[in-house]
Design an enzyme around this catalytic site. Structure first.
Site, PDB file in Angstrom:
ATOM      1  N   HIS A 142      20.043  66.000  25.984  1.00 16.60           N
ATOM      2  CA  HIS A 142      20.106  66.439  27.390  1.00 16.60           C
ATOM      3  C   HIS A 142      20.251  67.736  27.567  1.00 16.60           C
ATOM      4  CE1 HIS A 142      24.204  65.815  26.456  1.00 16.60           C
ATOM      5  NE2 HIS A 142      24.278  66.565  27.565  1.00 16.60           N
ATOM      6  N   HIS A 292      21.236  69.454  23.959  1.00 14.30           N
ATOM      7  CA  HIS A 292      22.029  69.331  22.967  1.00 14.30           C
ATOM      8  C   HIS A 292      22.472  67.671  23.031  1.00 14.30           C
ATOM      9  CE1 HIS A 292      24.116  70.193  26.979  1.00 14.30           C
ATOM     10  NE2 HIS A 292      25.061  69.332  26.445  1.00 14.30           N
TER      11      HIS A 292
END
Ligand SMILES: [Fe+2]
Length: 327
Positions: A142, A292
């Site tokens: 995300h 990440h």
């Protein structure tokens, strides 16, 4: 630093209707765009972790007293490497906050329940405490708060306590991923807009009444699928598995096809760096140019991080104007 030349995979890949991008072949991306101010760093040393994303920065101690020349080099390094890693930063929370504040206004996250680390005195630094009671809520790729009209510019995370092994954070270079898309895919997505929403994610643990009460303050947002970074003109993919709900203006089937394709592409190993934390490691990522994923593989051990995030701007697409009107 010199750029490596891009080797576009399009002519090498076996494109199929069901799996157009996940084939073997070179995936060699440019680390920066042509307008990047490419000069050596003089205030610190930079050790690359991969060809395009992640670098360990050595030679400075983080805090609010960094001079303007050092900050200017750090801004350039963040644009170049997307994720900066600083080891052995046994700094006070006040120094953590002062460093993050030099990048912009700090923000709060409205939904994540932060734990308080024993002895914590600085209320502006939030502590993420993850153990068996709060397991596996960040192991999806995300961009932070992409459901917001103006998603975070970046976040500064400092490891307070880490497991002996496990709990790594993975980052994916969404600029490199965009660059290495086949031209035919770029043409399909370059002007598209996607809707992002928090309800299917954070709302899972809320009652309908709570969601309804929060909704006026936190509507869904619309952002360009391909975002342009103002400082460099670099293009970056801006859809993610956590929060992107659908691509607008195309059929549901086409939206699903494109999102699935883009997610799988971003998650290829060539675009990733994997950070193994140590106590007092600080990671600072540009939330615009990378995604990440926090690996949830360490329970019942604990992983405690101090986190601050910085207010970002409204994403702008290739056409040059924001589309982040609330859905
Ligand atoms: Fe996150």
């Amino acid at each position: 630093m010199s750029n490596v030349s891009a080797v576009r995979p399009t002519h090498k890949m076996h494109v199929t209707a069901t799996d157009p991008l996940y084939a073997s072949g070179p995936l060699v991306a440019d680390r920066v765009g042509p307008s990047f101010d490419d000069r050596p760093y003089e205030r610190f040393s930079v050790a690359p972790m991969t060809p395009t994303i992640g670098a360990e920065v050595d030679g400075i101690r983080l805090g609010g007293d960094l001079d303007e020349e050092t900050m200017a080099e750090l801004r350039r390094a963040l644009l170049e490497w997307k994720v900066l890693v600083f080891r052995d930063q046994d700094i006070e929370r006040s120094a953590h906050r002062a460093f993050a504040s030099k990048w912009g206004e700090l923000e709060e996250h409205p939904f994540i329940k932060y734990g308080k680390y024993p002895g914590q005195t600085d209320a502006d630094v939030v502590t993420l405490e993850r153990d068996v009671s709060v397991a596996g809520i960040e192991n999806n790729w995300h961009h932070d708060v992409s459901w917001s009209r103006a998603p975070s510019f970046g976040a500064v995370l400092r490891a307070v306590e880490v497991p002996a092994v496990g709990g790594d954070t993975l980052f994916a270079d969404t600029c490199a991923a965009y660059d290495l898309l086949p031209d035919a895919i770029k043409e399909r997505i370059d002007s598209l807009v996607a809707e992002h929403d928090w309800v299917p994610n954070f709302g899972k643990s809320m009652t309908p009444d709570v969601i309804a009460a929060l909704r006026p303050d936190y509507p869904a947002a619309q952002h360009p699928v391909v975002r342009v970074i103002p400082e460099t003109g670099r293009r970056t993919l801006f859809v993610n598995t956590n929060f992107t709900q659908r691509i607008l203006g195309v059929s549901e089937a086409e939206s699903n096809e494109l999102l699935t394709l883009l997610y799988r592409h971003v998650q290829r190993a060539e675009f990733q760096v994997r950070l193994r934390w140590r106590k007092d490691t600080v990671a600072f990522w540009d939330n615009r140019t990378c995604q990440h994923y926090a690996a949830s593989d360490y329970y019942p051990q604990r992983r405690i991080m101090d986190r601050l995030s910085i207010v970002g701007d409204v994403p702008v697409g290739i056409a040059g104007s924001p589309v982040a009107q609330e859905a």
